[in-house]
Design an enzyme around this catalytic site. Structure first.
Site, mmCIF file in Angstrom:
data_model
loop_
_atom_site.group_PDB
_atom_site.id
_atom_site.type_symbol
_atom_site.label_atom_id
_atom_site.label_comp_id
_atom_site.label_asym_id
_atom_site.label_seq_id
_atom_site.Cartn_x
_atom_site.Cartn_y
_atom_site.Cartn_z
ATOM 1 N N CYS C 2 -19.979 27.353 6.123
ATOM 2 C CA CYS C 2 -20.898 27.552 5.004
ATOM 3 C C CYS C 2 -21.894 26.392 4.879
ATOM 4 O O CYS C 2 -21.572 25.251 5.197
ATOM 5 C CB CYS C 2 -20.176 27.703 3.665
ATOM 6 S SG CYS C 2 -18.976 29.043 3.646
ATOM 7 N N CYS C 236 -14.922 15.028 9.509
ATOM 8 C CA CYS C 236 -14.619 16.023 10.545
ATOM 9 C C CYS C 236 -15.366 15.697 11.838
ATOM 10 O O CYS C 236 -16.602 15.752 11.882
ATOM 11 C CB CYS C 236 -15.036 17.404 10.037
ATOM 12 S SG CYS C 236 -14.902 18.689 11.292
ATOM 13 N N ASP C 349 -19.120 22.107 28.488
ATOM 14 C CA ASP C 349 -19.040 22.891 27.251
ATOM 15 C C ASP C 349 -18.567 21.949 26.147
ATOM 16 O O ASP C 349 -17.885 20.972 26.413
ATOM 17 C CB ASP C 349 -18.072 24.067 27.421
ATOM 18 C CG ASP C 349 -18.335 25.145 26.374
ATOM 19 O OD1 ASP C 349 -19.182 24.949 25.494
ATOM 20 O OD2 ASP C 349 -17.692 26.211 26.454
ATOM 21 N N ASP C 350 -18.936 22.251 24.886
ATOM 22 C CA ASP C 350 -18.569 21.318 23.815
ATOM 23 C C ASP C 350 -17.082 21.353 23.511
ATOM 24 O O ASP C 350 -16.471 20.343 23.200
ATOM 25 C CB ASP C 350 -19.395 21.577 22.546
ATOM 26 C CG ASP C 350 -19.352 23.015 22.139
ATOM 27 O OD1 ASP C 350 -18.301 23.462 21.646
ATOM 28 O OD2 ASP C 350 -20.364 23.713 22.326
ATOM 29 N N CYS C 386 -6.884 24.041 11.897
ATOM 30 C CA CYS C 386 -7.663 23.304 10.891
ATOM 31 C C CYS C 386 -7.381 23.891 9.523
ATOM 32 O O CYS C 386 -7.419 25.100 9.343
ATOM 33 C CB CYS C 386 -9.157 23.405 11.201
ATOM 34 S SG CYS C 386 -10.160 22.545 9.958
ATOM 35 N N CYS C 435 -11.453 12.659 11.120
ATOM 36 C CA CYS C 435 -10.350 13.606 11.163
ATOM 37 C C CYS C 435 -10.324 14.193 12.560
ATOM 38 O O CYS C 435 -11.297 14.810 13.007
ATOM 39 C CB CYS C 435 -10.526 14.713 10.127
ATOM 40 S SG CYS C 435 -9.197 15.940 10.234
#
Lengths: 449, 449, 449, 449
Positions: C2, C236, C349-350, C386, C435
């Site tokens: 969001c 994060c 790739d991430d 998560c 985190c």
């Protein structure tokens, strides 16, 4: 006003379709929005939107709403409900998820809401439907039945309410019986509706009304009704006069029959004036038409139509042509000149609230060449606001708080205006336990504000 | 059938609004689609869509349609028009861009279309409206007036047509006068409409009908009409009986008056049978209501309503509840049981085409407890197809090609069925120059197929 | 995830427009729904709908949203939020009406919700946003500031929250600083946003981040921030790796810079293997592109693109062509064959979650003729769910819970698969207070479930 | 520009789905409208609408489009096509009903249209697609093949065209080969497309290009191609430079490869200037990215991204925030400040037409702290309008008709601006038979106006 409907059917592919057609038949009770909620047994699915029932639902929506228990709602916006969303509302409480649809008004809404706000309740609408939901979820009772029985005992108001849980329908009717609630049946399928006019279209039969102050449960075992509390009955007389469909029965009396009898009473009140001379009698479509027919058949005075009503107008978003403000009335009521010209006309209207419509109608009729126009009104003069679900908050907006019938006749240009005498209403309806507060100011004493 | 409308107004901010309200009043002539085209003087803007007039237009659309000349259309799909788009159509020819809206049918459509295809014309719809457009653009004439006069002389059919160019309105009415075309006026503003019922709502007055076989021009100089060709008049009698709104005048005769006189004729035909015994008379809403009132007032037999018509049903996309196929009829016609139970009922319908509706209605009335049901039909037996714009292609689909009135009574469960005698139609209408082909098979000889 | 946004602007005609453009720039944080709420000073108006920002809003909607204080939201559905409506939500409590928009997750959601249910709270969604609203309305505090300070102290979770009242903006950032909250400014206008990438487009400047555990108030007097509670920071890390836009600064560090440094770390890990031989390096668009560029610039290995990404695909409602299930991947990633054929390819790739995408990509690259394919992953192996707002609930769905990197290479057909070492992440990000629970399983101990 | 697609597949349930995905892959060729037409063998069904492919089609639409032959279209509006409807158009001629979809431009449009108007043709759009339809329907030929061969011989222009009849696909490519037309195949299924990038997603392979000046027929017997007329080839060089997707092959050459070679040529032109000093090179996304990579790999100068492109912006109906007009550019191109600050930047753009974008980009880069900005343009200066389907009507709107490269550099605030030398274009593309009219003014002499 709003229309509500609930169903338990064995055939879980038909429930959404049945609700759709029932809502179509209850469309006159609210054209602002409509919704359907159906339980799969595990969860509740919804389809709601603004607009007319017919515009909202397509076959694919019904296909996405399987289940044997369901409720539906057509929404009419009253002052309080204005900022509400579309019903049925979707809630969860400690008894599980539920859907709720409601017609009516809690009489101490403002006071109770403030109390709940102070106690930390979070409101997401300004509706009394939500207020009822908070009552339910805050109850100490452990079962739906006890919770709802408590609600009936504690919440004063005029309401009919249906609740859908995963495996049951619950319904409440206020202890005054002010709001309406009919029971339908088809074999082992059961229905609850604001008005009985919706049962034929789904192949069901009207089998009576829910007793005021009762909690109804419809489950796989069928229909049970528990009487919790009863006040002296005060059924809304305005439903008979104006709001309900003529093909509905309200507590066993046909609305159409009441309206015809009102016509007979009006003739009885005015026979001295209209016995002589040649008149025709007509009604403002549609609720006053049976009144005019009743008058005609009682009096021998010729009935005729004087307006062509445009059947395609429910709501227009477009402002009228501005050269002549009143021209908009022609959209809805265009005169049948050949029936008007040179005639002495007795025109019956069901009620007069603000007086705008009757003023326009008289102007239209005169311009079409009527010789005389006498207005008969099928209900008494409205002087007091309604706090029980009809959108009339009144005061100076009520024309009859500003003038006498004779002054009204002069104002609108009619030759006379006559209201039904209040004591003739109960005989016409055939019941005496009625709420007549908008005419008399005597509100049911069980309500508080 | 379709409804057409055209306007020239001095006030260029009001033209779109006027067309909107006129189309609202012409909605009964077509609920499939609607459109408005308005010229700015330099180019023509359009807003068209499927659905009801009220659903299509919002204030912002009207704001995007400035101009003093405009036309509008409500679409009803006939066999031929099925694959057409939404009107007004947008075209360009050597005389410039134009918009066209049409009601009616070219009688040699197929033959002419084939001829044009062979000559290399590219068609983009299957409408006779487009056929007319090709006639126009392929003409050798240099002016709109000469082109349209030629069209009237050469294209056989029953049509009314309005054309919008950058600075003018043109209108045509077929030389038989089969299709309708009324003229409206408000000061120096001029209007053309399928029916006069739309004039009041825009503040205009009905000032007559366009003479059959004429080319009308409306420009900044006002209204001019040039008579090109006239055949013996053959105005569609079915418009009076069923299709037109009761508040319209067709060539100076009020539709409502015709329908009441049909009721009188029906009484005259049946007085021997119904003079004795107690009956009530009613009409299938809405076109047969004045017939029933006419019958009642002539006979002294009591008029009453026997159905509550749901005013919110125009079209439903949802299939009916399947346990009982016929239940759908209750959506539209729910019985007023208190007026039916134990009664001998004379029910008037305007016409019977395939017989489905009447069969359902009789079943509904019987179930509601009627003692007898006599059907009177306000027009003769339909045996022949219409090639002039009404969607009745018939043959075996016409119930009266498969049985006699007595057999029909038995089939639908009525006690009797009686059709209006053909020779009573002209007196009821008050005109003798009518097209009665669907009943008699005598088509206007000027048409060809 | 969001996206949230809040604004106070002196120019009350521009607030809705500013929110619109900010939401456009925050679209990557949620494409399911979007909404705007703006206070007129007297009441709060809303416009919310499903779909992309661009599809929802038109000029007329902005015109209907005047006011100087407003908030906006783009919605991405996580497990818990699935049955929620569209934000901003509209509520009222004893402090008055308010709108709320939220990004994040309350860590003891289920337990707390059950407690509230037992206490009689009525829930209308299944969102933790609503849970926060109930916290607020049930508080004993008398002011917004005290209420929100209490919320920070008592509600464990990772969240950023904006609240709109009639005359103020309030904002909260969780005491871990797990969720993001940037501050923007233009003269005396103030802004709060999930990411700073939205400030340029409204002419504002990024002036920093909200301190974790603070209550922010923006009123006509400007911006004030009150620090309530701080835990050891646990921002994060996944936001840097994948979710945030590269042009955003998270707590003063540019996301793009972090991703380039990850590429450098990957080179540092693998230099022995790739120093010899000819390779090209590429990234899976779009988040891994800067990693590949960082790798290329550090190593001297040639960077090139190997996919053409279709920029028009965000969501498709249509099932893929069924002859070949995997063909859908070509819609999003079509190979640039001339850059692939005969090459040894290092593809970055991430992250790898379920492994589906990488499997398809390897197949596409091989079919396009690559000689070798080495996968580098710009983050460690994901093993743990998560609970702080990213939609990864995992377990067996995480591919790395089912195989080793070598087995994964075999499974997808790559020559090797290498994940970033966990200890290289903090240096790449340039911060150590992160985190990293999804990789390591060490959740911030201040959270509870 | 527009994208076109045609398919014959044995599997008649997959045709609509295949067209959908192909149109998704051709979305970059037109975002205004899209449509699909599919023949059932008996008639042709359509689904067309405004908007993006993804917004228009739902599964239920595909289900309503059965058949083995179909065509599709994505629409990009050029000057001439502005008032056209949505393609495929639906027509009928003496050879039967047909659908038509088109990309390109008839070079003598106005003259020919006037001639046809004079001959009585009725136009319903202002598109050259309709002009082609009239050519077809007015032909004296008896077969589709002869008709289309005649069209190729007689109608000068740059076009690719697909036609759907009840049982066949027909396709035309202009004799200059200016417009593109690729052939795809999957077993016995055949495809025609504007660009080959759409074949992978439907599981098909690119098997070549349609020969310029040919009529293609695809029927149940497969693919046949008849060469009718050939001019010296003049394929649009702008497709390689800007318009086509990098993963497409145009006449066997990969677009991406061309763009990389353009980067090499730009390096070759500028090596003296940039050999010394530290620079980074970047491209304006997306077409110039391979140019920048080609430049980087040839020069050894470091490649990096300097913008984050918002991938959710295709079209916005909302006016930008007005305090700073240029802020809108940030919506599309937000700077990656960490890659820009203190750098000497070589920025490659594919072309400069009106110069607005480059002006904004330079301002953005400078504000982000670049030390120097050098603009390289991957194509020559545009001076002449395109009459072959690209929407560049130019004159004074072309910035390079108003200034020199040095003046442009000054105007936009760059340190230098350098355009690709025209003689370097053909080597980069690897073909010499190109249309370069927009740069050189030498239009193919076979065209006329």
């Amino acid at each position: 006003m709003c229309g509500i409907f609930a169903v338990y059917s064995q055939d879980d592919n038909e429930v959404a379709r049945q609700i759709f057609f029932a809502l179509m038949a209850l469309q006159h009770r609210g054209q602002e929005a409509a919704g359907i909620a159906i339980s799969t047994g595990v969860n509740i699915n919804y389809k709601k939107d603004s607009g007319m029932v017919n515009q909202i639902f397509r076959e694919r929506h019904l296909a996405e709403l399987p289940g044997r228990f369901g409720i539906g709602h057509t929404r009419y916006s009253t002052t309080i409900n204005k900022t509400g969303g579309r019903q049925p509302y979707q809630f969860a409480c400690k008894l599980g998820p539920f859907a709720i649809a409601h017609n009516g008004e809690i009489s101490n809404y403002r006071k109770t809401k403030q109390k709940l706000l102070d106690e930390g309740v979070c409101f997401f609408t300004e509706t009394d439907t939500e207020l009822l939901a908070h009552y339910i979820t805050r109850s100490n009772k452990d079962t739906w039945e006890e919770t709802l029985a408590e609600l009936i005992r504690e919440v004063p108001g005029a309401y009919s309410l249906v609740i859908l849980t995963n495996n049951e329908i619950w319904a409440l009717r206020d202890p005054l019986g002010n709001r309406l609630m009919s029971i339908g049946r088809k074999n082992d399928d059961w229905y609850i509706a604001s008005e009985s006019c919706c049962f034929n279209v789904i192949g069901a039969k009207n089998v009576g009304s829910v007793k005021p102050g009762s909690v109804v449960k419809i489950g796989v075992d069928g229909y049970t009704e528990r009487s919790v509390l009863q006040y002296p009955r005060a059924t809304c007389a305005f439903e008979y006069v104006y709001f309900a469909r003529p093909d509905s029965q309200i507590d066993d009396v046909y609305v159409n029959e009441v309206r015809q009898r009102i016509g007979v009473e009006l003739w009885d009140m005015t026979r001295d004036r209209f016995a002589e001379g040649e008149y025709i009698v007509s009604g403002v479509p549609e609720s006053a038409t049976p009144m005019a027919i009743g008058f005609a058949n009682a009096s021998g005075i010729r009935y005729n139509e004087i307006f062509a009503k445009n059947r395609y107008i429910h709501r227009t978003f477009i402002k009228p042509v501005d050269t002549e403000r009143k021209s908009a009335v022609y959209l809805k009521f265009n005169p049948l000149v050949n029936n008007i010209k040179g005639q002495r006309i007795i025109l019956i209207d069901d009620s007069i609230v603000r007086g705008n419509t009757i003023e326009h109608l008289v102007a239209v009729i005169k311009r079409a060449g009527a010789k005389e126009i006498h207005i008969l009104v099928g209900s008494p003069e409205i002087h007091y606001p309604c706090y029980m679900g009809i959108d009339m908050r009144g005061g100076d907006e009520f024309i009859m708080n500003r003038c006498t019938p004779d002054e009204l006749a002069q104002l609108v240009g009619a030759d006379s205006v006559t209201f039904l005498e209040i004591e003739r209403l109960a005989p016409a309806i055939g019941k005496s336990e009625l709420c007549t507060a908008c005419w008399t100011g005597s509100y049911p004493k069980e309500l508080e504000w």
